[in-house]
Design a protein around this motif. Sequence first.
Motif, mmCIF file in Angstrom:
data_model
loop_
_atom_site.group_PDB
_atom_site.id
_atom_site.type_symbol
_atom_site.label_atom_id
_atom_site.label_comp_id
_atom_site.label_asym_id
_atom_site.label_seq_id
_atom_site.Cartn_x
_atom_site.Cartn_y
_atom_site.Cartn_z
ATOM 1 N N LEU A 262 -39.752 17.196 -36.714
ATOM 2 C CA LEU A 262 -41.150 17.630 -36.761
ATOM 3 C C LEU A 262 -41.319 19.060 -36.268
ATOM 4 N N LEU A 263 -40.680 19.392 -35.141
ATOM 5 C CA LEU A 263 -40.842 20.705 -34.527
ATOM 6 C C LEU A 263 -39.477 21.349 -34.292
ATOM 7 N N LYS A 264 -39.417 22.646 -34.459
ATOM 8 C CA LYS A 264 -38.197 23.394 -34.209
ATOM 9 C C LYS A 264 -37.949 23.502 -32.696
ATOM 10 N N PRO A 265 -36.727 23.876 -32.297
ATOM 11 C CA PRO A 265 -36.461 24.056 -30.858
ATOM 12 C C PRO A 265 -37.428 25.062 -30.231
ATOM 13 N N PHE A 266 -37.786 24.828 -28.988
ATOM 14 C CA PHE A 266 -38.624 25.785 -28.272
ATOM 15 C C PHE A 266 -38.223 25.812 -26.803
ATOM 16 N N ARG A 267 -38.694 26.827 -26.106
ATOM 17 C CA ARG A 267 -38.268 27.043 -24.729
ATOM 18 C C ARG A 267 -39.243 26.439 -23.721
ATOM 19 N N GLU A 268 -38.697 26.157 -22.552
ATOM 20 C CA GLU A 268 -39.507 25.763 -21.398
ATOM 21 C C GLU A 268 -39.702 27.013 -20.552
ATOM 22 N N GLY A 269 -40.956 27.486 -20.488
ATOM 23 C CA GLY A 269 -41.243 28.720 -19.778
ATOM 24 C C GLY A 269 -41.560 28.514 -18.313
ATOM 25 N N LEU A 270 -41.384 29.567 -17.537
ATOM 26 C CA LEU A 270 -41.778 29.594 -16.132
ATOM 27 C C LEU A 270 -42.989 30.515 -15.992
ATOM 28 N N TYR A 271 -44.042 30.015 -15.342
ATOM 29 C CA TYR A 271 -45.285 30.767 -15.248
ATOM 30 C C TYR A 271 -45.814 30.710 -13.813
ATOM 31 N N ALA A 272 -46.540 31.754 -13.462
ATOM 32 C CA ALA A 272 -47.173 31.812 -12.142
ATOM 33 C C ALA A 272 -48.492 32.575 -12.274
ATOM 34 N N SER A 273 -49.350 32.399 -11.304
ATOM 35 C CA SER A 273 -50.616 33.136 -11.298
ATOM 36 C C SER A 273 -50.412 34.499 -10.646
ATOM 37 N N SER A 274 -51.324 35.413 -10.906
ATOM 38 C CA SER A 274 -51.232 36.743 -10.291
ATOM 39 C C SER A 274 -51.373 36.640 -8.776
ATOM 40 N N ALA A 275 -52.210 35.701 -8.308
ATOM 41 C CA ALA A 275 -52.396 35.531 -6.863
ATOM 42 C C ALA A 275 -51.090 35.083 -6.198
ATOM 43 N N TYR A 276 -50.372 34.150 -6.849
ATOM 44 C CA TYR A 276 -49.103 33.687 -6.284
ATOM 45 C C TYR A 276 -48.089 34.831 -6.227
ATOM 46 N N LEU A 277 -47.963 35.573 -7.324
ATOM 47 C CA LEU A 277 -46.983 36.656 -7.373
ATOM 48 C C LEU A 277 -47.333 37.771 -6.391
ATOM 49 N N LYS A 278 -48.618 38.002 -6.177
ATOM 50 C CA LYS A 278 -49.034 39.026 -5.208
ATOM 51 C C LYS A 278 -48.609 38.631 -3.800
ATOM 52 N N GLU A 279 -48.675 37.320 -3.516
ATOM 53 C CA GLU A 279 -48.332 36.853 -2.168
ATOM 54 C C GLU A 279 -46.828 36.724 -1.961
ATOM 55 N N PHE A 280 -46.108 36.255 -2.973
ATOM 56 C CA PHE A 280 -44.691 35.928 -2.785
ATOM 57 C C PHE A 280 -43.738 36.856 -3.541
ATOM 58 N N GLY A 281 -44.262 37.727 -4.373
ATOM 59 C CA GLY A 281 -43.398 38.607 -5.139
ATOM 60 C C GLY A 281 -42.970 37.975 -6.461
ATOM 61 N N THR A 282 -42.433 38.813 -7.353
ATOM 62 C CA THR A 282 -42.006 38.350 -8.670
ATOM 63 C C THR A 282 -40.494 38.184 -8.693
ATOM 64 N N PRO A 283 -40.001 36.967 -8.923
ATOM 65 C CA PRO A 283 -38.551 36.762 -8.965
ATOM 66 C C PRO A 283 -37.960 37.370 -10.242
ATOM 67 N N THR A 284 -36.762 37.896 -10.133
ATOM 68 C CA THR A 284 -36.087 38.465 -11.304
ATOM 69 C C THR A 284 -34.707 37.861 -11.532
ATOM 70 N N THR A 285 -34.157 37.183 -10.528
ATOM 71 C CA THR A 285 -32.849 36.537 -10.659
ATOM 72 C C THR A 285 -32.946 35.102 -10.148
ATOM 73 N N PRO A 286 -32.016 34.227 -10.566
ATOM 74 C CA PRO A 286 -32.035 32.847 -10.053
ATOM 75 C C PRO A 286 -31.976 32.784 -8.531
ATOM 76 N N ALA A 287 -31.232 33.702 -7.912
ATOM 77 C CA ALA A 287 -31.134 33.679 -6.448
ATOM 78 C C ALA A 287 -32.487 33.920 -5.790
ATOM 79 N N ASP A 288 -33.338 34.704 -6.439
ATOM 80 C CA ASP A 288 -34.668 34.981 -5.883
ATOM 81 C C ASP A 288 -35.502 33.702 -5.755
ATOM 82 N N LEU A 289 -35.231 32.721 -6.617
ATOM 83 C CA LEU A 289 -36.076 31.526 -6.666
ATOM 84 C C LEU A 289 -35.963 30.658 -5.417
ATOM 85 N N TYR A 290 -34.896 30.815 -4.660
ATOM 86 C CA TYR A 290 -34.761 30.017 -3.441
ATOM 87 C C TYR A 290 -35.809 30.408 -2.394
ATOM 88 N N HIS A 291 -36.456 31.553 -2.595
ATOM 89 C CA HIS A 291 -37.522 31.988 -1.683
ATOM 90 C C HIS A 291 -38.904 31.694 -2.263
#
Length: 299
Positions: free
Chosen positions: A160-189
């Motif tokens: 029925l549907l072609k393959p698609f991705r599971e995205g990661l999303y955050a709000s601007s308020a969250y990113l302002k408080e905790f920063g924007t991760p760029t690598t998998p290692a960043d996600l532990y914080h």
Amino acid sequence: MNNVMYNQLRIFQSIAREGSISAAARKLEITPPSVSKALRVLEQHIGHPLFVRTTRRIELTDVGQQLLEQTSAAVDSLEQSLESIRDQHQEPSGLIRITLSRFAYLLVLKPVMAAFCRHYPGIQLEVSVYDGTVNIIDERFDLGIRFGDVLEGGVVARQLLKPFREGLYASSAYLKEFGTPTTPADLYHHKLIGYRFITHNRILPLILDDNGEQLTLDMHNPLISNDIDVMADGIRNGLGIGRLFEPVYRLQPDREAFIPVMARFWKTYPPVYLYYLKSAGKTNRVKALIDFLITHTQG
């Protein structure tokens, strides 16, 4: 197998599935004494009791369980074959039971459900939304929708549907408080809105794709749910980074508030398939829904 034996097996299977003689009688629209008599004659023919009866319940014996397992598929196939011949020149009608996950309901069924029901007023849809794994044979569903085409024997899969991705999303308020991760290692914080996988009753870890290598991360979960809407609310309220399939993200009315992060690491899921018993796909009512879904998702 003669007509009498076939009818006795139908009654026996209905008792097993409905859980009582009276419930089976209502389901089959016959009297309870008729159900009891048919069961008694079948037990005499088999030479063993098929149920253990108490004042409160009726349960299958080992012989009864064996008979149910070995005859269910044959009786269902015969009934569906008879139905497909009977309704060849009739308008599609009757009950269709469909099982699908929440995302499949949102992406596949919801957009066309009303149109289908109006187009086929004689068909009754019973929709079961469940994110766990369901065996359509054991649970007696006509159709199912899920990822992948590895299925039980006798089951047909149609993409029925072609393959698609599971995205990661955050709000601007969250990113302002905790920063924007760029690598998998960043996600532990960071914090992850957790998804509880119903079938295994566990929290699904975050799975990333690093140039074909699968990375699995366990993160702190301030919020855990098994529902897409709850997870989306957690994202928009700044409770953490959340996972949404890309097509589901596009359905959000305020999707501009969902900021994608680490897109190059997003996991791709396999195609989504419609699956059904080969014999069920020959009946007018089921074929009508199959054709409708395929036409409207691929057209």
